[in-house]
Design a protein around this motif. Sequence first.
Motif, mmCIF file in Angstrom:
data_model
loop_
_atom_site.group_PDB
_atom_site.id
_atom_site.type_symbol
_atom_site.label_atom_id
_atom_site.label_comp_id
_atom_site.label_asym_id
_atom_site.label_seq_id
_atom_site.Cartn_x
_atom_site.Cartn_y
_atom_site.Cartn_z
ATOM 1 N N ASN A 1 0.827 -1.216 0.000
ATOM 2 C CA ASN A 1 0.000 0.000 0.000
ATOM 3 C C ASN A 1 0.857 1.261 0.000
ATOM 4 O OD1 ASN A 1 -2.427 -1.368 -0.072
ATOM 5 N ND2 ASN A 1 -2.858 -1.107 2.114
ATOM 6 N N ILE A 2 1.894 1.255 0.816
ATOM 7 C CA ILE A 2 2.788 2.422 0.887
ATOM 8 C C ILE A 2 3.495 2.622 -0.449
ATOM 9 C CG2 ILE A 2 4.891 3.330 1.970
ATOM 10 C CD1 ILE A 2 3.859 1.916 4.582
ATOM 11 N N LYS A 3 3.964 1.536 -1.036
ATOM 12 C CA LYS A 3 4.628 1.620 -2.342
ATOM 13 C C LYS A 3 3.669 2.166 -3.405
ATOM 14 C CE LYS A 3 7.758 -2.207 -1.357
ATOM 15 N NZ LYS A 3 8.083 -3.617 -1.674
ATOM 16 N N LYS A 4 2.430 1.733 -3.353
ATOM 17 C CA LYS A 4 1.420 2.176 -4.325
ATOM 18 C C LYS A 4 1.141 3.675 -4.171
ATOM 19 C CE LYS A 4 -1.521 1.250 -7.580
ATOM 20 N NZ LYS A 4 -1.034 1.020 -8.918
ATOM 21 N N VAL A 5 1.045 4.140 -2.939
ATOM 22 C CA VAL A 5 0.827 5.577 -2.703
ATOM 23 C C VAL A 5 1.986 6.388 -3.271
ATOM 24 C CG1 VAL A 5 0.706 7.350 -0.903
ATOM 25 C CG2 VAL A 5 -0.685 5.287 -0.699
ATOM 26 N N LEU A 6 3.209 5.940 -3.056
ATOM 27 C CA LEU A 6 4.369 6.650 -3.601
ATOM 28 C C LEU A 6 4.334 6.682 -5.127
ATOM 29 C CD1 LEU A 6 7.187 5.328 -1.220
ATOM 30 C CD2 LEU A 6 6.140 7.608 -1.228
ATOM 31 N N GLU A 7 3.911 5.580 -5.724
ATOM 32 C CA GLU A 7 3.771 5.528 -7.188
ATOM 33 C C GLU A 7 2.707 6.509 -7.678
ATOM 34 O OE1 GLU A 7 3.077 1.695 -9.027
ATOM 35 O OE2 GLU A 7 4.481 0.773 -7.625
ATOM 36 N N LEU A 8 1.549 6.500 -7.014
ATOM 37 C CA LEU A 8 0.452 7.392 -7.413
ATOM 38 C C LEU A 8 0.842 8.861 -7.285
ATOM 39 C CD1 LEU A 8 -2.589 5.478 -5.869
ATOM 40 C CD2 LEU A 8 -2.055 5.731 -8.310
ATOM 41 N N LEU A 9 1.633 9.163 -6.275
ATOM 42 C CA LEU A 9 2.083 10.542 -6.072
ATOM 43 C C LEU A 9 3.275 10.901 -6.959
ATOM 44 C CD1 LEU A 9 1.814 10.769 -2.175
ATOM 45 C CD2 LEU A 9 0.294 11.811 -3.871
ATOM 46 N N LYS A 10 3.777 9.899 -7.681
ATOM 47 C CA LYS A 10 4.922 10.080 -8.580
ATOM 48 C C LYS A 10 6.144 10.611 -7.845
ATOM 49 C CE LYS A 10 1.973 10.583 -12.542
ATOM 50 N NZ LYS A 10 1.416 11.376 -13.585
ATOM 51 N N VAL A 11 6.348 10.062 -6.667
ATOM 52 C CA VAL A 11 7.497 10.439 -5.852
ATOM 53 C C VAL A 11 8.707 9.633 -6.318
ATOM 54 C CG1 VAL A 11 8.424 10.474 -3.514
ATOM 55 C CG2 VAL A 11 6.014 10.975 -3.897
ATOM 56 N N LYS A 12 9.733 10.344 -6.751
ATOM 57 C CA LYS A 12 10.920 9.675 -7.289
ATOM 58 C C LYS A 12 12.082 9.619 -6.296
ATOM 59 C CE LYS A 12 9.165 9.262 -11.444
ATOM 60 N NZ LYS A 12 8.411 8.087 -11.709
ATOM 61 N N ASN A 13 12.065 10.502 -5.308
ATOM 62 C CA ASN A 13 13.209 10.592 -4.402
ATOM 63 C C ASN A 13 13.044 9.780 -3.118
ATOM 64 O OD1 ASN A 13 11.204 12.493 -3.572
ATOM 65 N ND2 ASN A 13 12.721 13.520 -2.293
ATOM 66 N N ILE A 14 11.965 9.039 -2.986
ATOM 67 C CA ILE A 14 11.741 8.217 -1.799
ATOM 68 C C ILE A 14 11.680 6.754 -2.222
ATOM 69 C CG2 ILE A 14 10.220 7.694 0.135
ATOM 70 C CD1 ILE A 14 9.254 10.594 0.014
ATOM 71 N N LYS A 15 12.621 5.976 -1.698
ATOM 72 C CA LYS A 15 12.715 4.566 -2.069
ATOM 73 C C LYS A 15 12.299 3.697 -0.871
ATOM 74 C CE LYS A 15 16.139 1.129 -3.367
ATOM 75 N NZ LYS A 15 17.579 0.876 -3.528
ATOM 76 N N PRO A 16 11.225 2.946 -1.006
ATOM 77 C CA PRO A 16 10.826 2.046 0.087
ATOM 78 C C PRO A 16 11.669 0.763 0.046
ATOM 79 C CG PRO A 16 9.214 1.974 -1.692
ATOM 80 C CD PRO A 16 10.250 2.971 -2.094
ATOM 81 N N ILE A 17 12.187 0.359 1.222
ATOM 82 C CA ILE A 17 13.012 -0.846 1.291
ATOM 83 C C ILE A 17 12.668 -1.649 2.545
ATOM 84 C CG2 ILE A 17 14.941 0.159 -0.001
ATOM 85 C CD1 ILE A 17 16.421 0.480 2.671
ATOM 86 N N ASP A 18 12.965 -2.919 2.500
ATOM 87 C CA ASP A 18 12.803 -3.776 3.676
ATOM 88 C C ASP A 18 13.994 -3.606 4.606
ATOM 89 O OD1 ASP A 18 10.357 -5.015 3.000
ATOM 90 O OD2 ASP A 18 11.394 -6.379 1.635
ATOM 91 N N SER A 19 13.757 -3.741 5.893
ATOM 92 C CA SER A 19 14.836 -3.713 6.868
ATOM 93 C C SER A 19 15.714 -4.941 6.673
ATOM 94 C CB SER A 19 14.264 -3.715 8.290
ATOM 95 O OG SER A 19 15.315 -3.829 9.225
ATOM 96 N N GLU A 20 16.997 -4.751 6.865
ATOM 97 C CA GLU A 20 17.930 -5.871 6.777
ATOM 98 C C GLU A 20 17.958 -6.684 8.070
ATOM 99 O OE1 GLU A 20 21.727 -4.287 5.673
ATOM 100 O OE2 GLU A 20 20.944 -3.344 3.862
#
Length: 153
Positions: free
Chosen positions: A126-145
């Motif tokens: 859901n968070i990734k989809k919101v970032l896509e819809l907002l066309k945010v290019k400078n925020i990269k969602p990642i999993d914790s290591e």
Amino acid sequence: MWNSYSDNDGIAIKINGHQLINSVKSNSTNPENSDKMKSLYFGRVVYKDFFHEADRSQFKEEIEIIGFQKDICFEYEREYRFLFKQDLHKYKSHDISHLNLRLSDYKKLNFELVFHPKMESWKKDNIKKVLELLKVKNIKPIDSELQLQNWGN
């Protein structure tokens, strides 16, 4: 740190330190804040054993600003701080509860959103989809290591 400061829905914001410092420094000259701030300080917190006499006696000589000193039991936090000194000739300490600090050109800053290790996949999606819809290019969602231990849960 995840267990101390977050639940399973938590997100950590990770940013390049130099970019953040430059953005904060440029904002400290913002007219909205300039009359409230006398000085801006930033740096790593130094951890010492407050119960050890040698550490206590050297502390004041090594670190002039008390806001950058912390007991060694918090060393795992590896803090970096920004401190603002206000002009007490213009304001009393209780007059300023906060400063409006805007990151200059935040769209040029590169962020990572680090998901809590136990966050459910659908929430991440859901968070990734919101970032896509907002066309945010400078925020990269990642999993914790990191993988968390279950402490009786």
